[in-house]
Structures are given as C-alpha cells and as structure tokens.
Scaffold this active site. Sequence first.
Site: not given
Length: 389
Positions: A89, A137, A174, A283, A285, A288, A318, A321-322
């Site tokens: 987003g 999505q 958050r 995932s 998220h 988050r 998801d 991953i880096r």
Amino acid sequence: MSKKILYKYNPRYPSIADLKIKAKSRIPKFAFDYLEGGANEELNLVRNESDFDDILLKPQYLHVAGDIDMSVELFGRRYSAPFGISPIGLQGLMWPNAPEILAKAAAKHDIPYTLSTVSTSSIERIAEVSDGKAWFQLYHPTEDRLRDDILRRLKEVECPVLVVLVDVPSFGLRYREIKSGLSMPPKMNIANVVQAMLRPLWGIKTLQHGIPSFATLKPYMEKGLDLSQLGQFMNRTFTGKVNVEKVKAIRDIWKGPLVLKGITTEEDMQASIDIGVDGVIVSNHGGRQIDAGESSINSLIRLAQNPLYTGKTKIMLDGGIRSGVDLARAHAVGADFNFMGRPFMYGVGALGDEGAEHTINLFKAQLYQVMQQLTLENISQFPGRLIQK
C-alpha cells in the site's frame, strides 16, 4: 558445459542491503518507517529474515548439469523466474510513481507485479503500463456492491490473477506509523514536513507525479475529503473480517485464477483447498500484523511439507526473502513461487526508474549463481539439495 547467462545490474549495489542503505538516504523518514515497520516490538519482522539462516543446501560438484532454466509455469503462464513483486500500500508515498515503475519492469522481465487495492495507481493505469499482465490484491470491502464493482473493473482489463488478502481482520499496531502520523487518518505534521525537505529529490519527484492517493478507490470516494474524512472512509470501507463465505462468493464470481494471501495455519489451508482456490500465499503480512506469530518461512515449511496438501493447490511464499540464496532455500523446502515487497521498494527508492530492473536482475543473478554452485538445471530440483535435520 552449460552456457552462462549474464544479468546486468549496477555493481555499486550488489545486495539488497546496499539498496536499503541508499534508499534510506533518499526517502523521508516517515515514509521509510512506513515501509520498514512491523507490529508491536517487530520481533516477527526480524524472524521473517533470520529463520532463513537455518535452511542449509548441499552441492553435488561431480554431478554433470546442462543449461540452467529458472523459469516456472504458474496458472497456465510461464514466468522467466520463480518470483514476483508483492503488493504494498501507498507505494507512491515511499517513492513517487513506484507502482508504474515496478509494473513496467515486471512486464518487461516477464514476472508478476501485484497491485494493492490501497496502492497509489489505479487498476486501469497499471493494466495499461503492464500490458495487462499485473495481478491484483483485493482488500475485501465491507459492502458487496463495492467488491462487485472492483471485480467488474478487473474483468474489463482482463486481470490474469486475483489475490484476496485474508490476514487483516484489524490493522496491525505499528508503533513507527503511530509516531510518524501515518496511521488512519494520516497526519502531515511539522516533523514530517522537515523530513521531506531534507529529501529534495523525493520532493521534486512528488511534485512531478502529484500527491499520492488511493487511485483505485477514487470512484468510490466523495470529492474533497479532508484527512479526517479519508480515515473515516477507509475504516468504514474496509472494516470486516474475511471468512469462508466471503471467499466462496468471490469464487462464484471470479472465474480466473484465485489466490488467498495470508495463509499460515493448517485450518486455513484446508479451508482454502475446500473452497477451490488455485493457490495460497503463505505470509504474515511482512511481520506487520501479529508479533507473536511465526515467520512466513516456518509456516511454509509446515504446510508445503504436509502430504495432505501435496498437489492440491499452488503454495507460494511472501516474507523475509532478501537474496537469491533465500529464494533457493524457499524452493528447497517446498515453495512453488515467491513474492518480495520491501526489496523492490528499496531498489526504486535507491535508484529511481532504474531500480526495478536492477532488483529483478539482482535476484536473477544471485539465484542463477546458486543453481550453478549446486549444479542444478531447473527450479524443481531444489528439494533434492536440502540438508535434512
């Protein structure tokens, strides 16, 4: 001897960590904190990355391998690599015009880009710049009327894959966003104005492309909403839990590939299969939503290696991953496909219009090197190189 393929990228930024450092120097702090932040103490955000370190692979140096093919077939289409760009987003807030930059590059390199309902470009614009290849999505709206109209627009642009987000029964707590004023409703306080002034290129690009807004949702908003009213609209429009009945209703309407994103448990996995979805994205998220959960990769290991789900639906990953090494690890433990969000935003934030292609080629080059080192010819061979514990 297999032929060698070269993937060109800027050698000054040979890793995602390098891109992150550069991006941080070009993006205002409040926007970078929005990208980086996780829920509560951000423990699960850290686990998302660190838990990959426990996955080890074994080479077979005396094995003779032919040409490397990292392409993957997914939902009747062959993609050039086993990864795509995650929905995020407010992408245009973090770097101006980011959705279009990413969608164009993804289409050029034949990987999927996924547009979020709450991103800053519209369904129609992204379909145009991606030649109709972009996924979408859906944040499930409270009203069926709005849901149905979004699905109508997706059909009109022939969107190839619909992803329904299921892991936001409420917005995560958050702390970084609360302090910076990027919760709902957002606030542009004095500190944020100063931070923007310290990043002049970001400011210039923002003026060129316009103040970011929820472009897909504009037809459903009253004109002239102030920030407080915008917050009320978002809370009113997207407050509500996605359940089995809501997904079934979408399954009845949407005849193309349907994917659920946010699956982490056996109960939700079985429910997804029973509904008849074509794939799930494991995932949390991006760390988050819930800080006390497990990492996405550990959830994937449990689900992908459960024989009850083998061959029943595509299981994708998801989160965390880096590097190309992480991609290799994910496939070794059972992922059919993978998505990354933050790394691509680091790339665009660091290098602007060139950043998307740089990041795509970086991941491809790293994954290709791992396949060379392990003497593999295709992605399906990775599970055979997992060191079992």
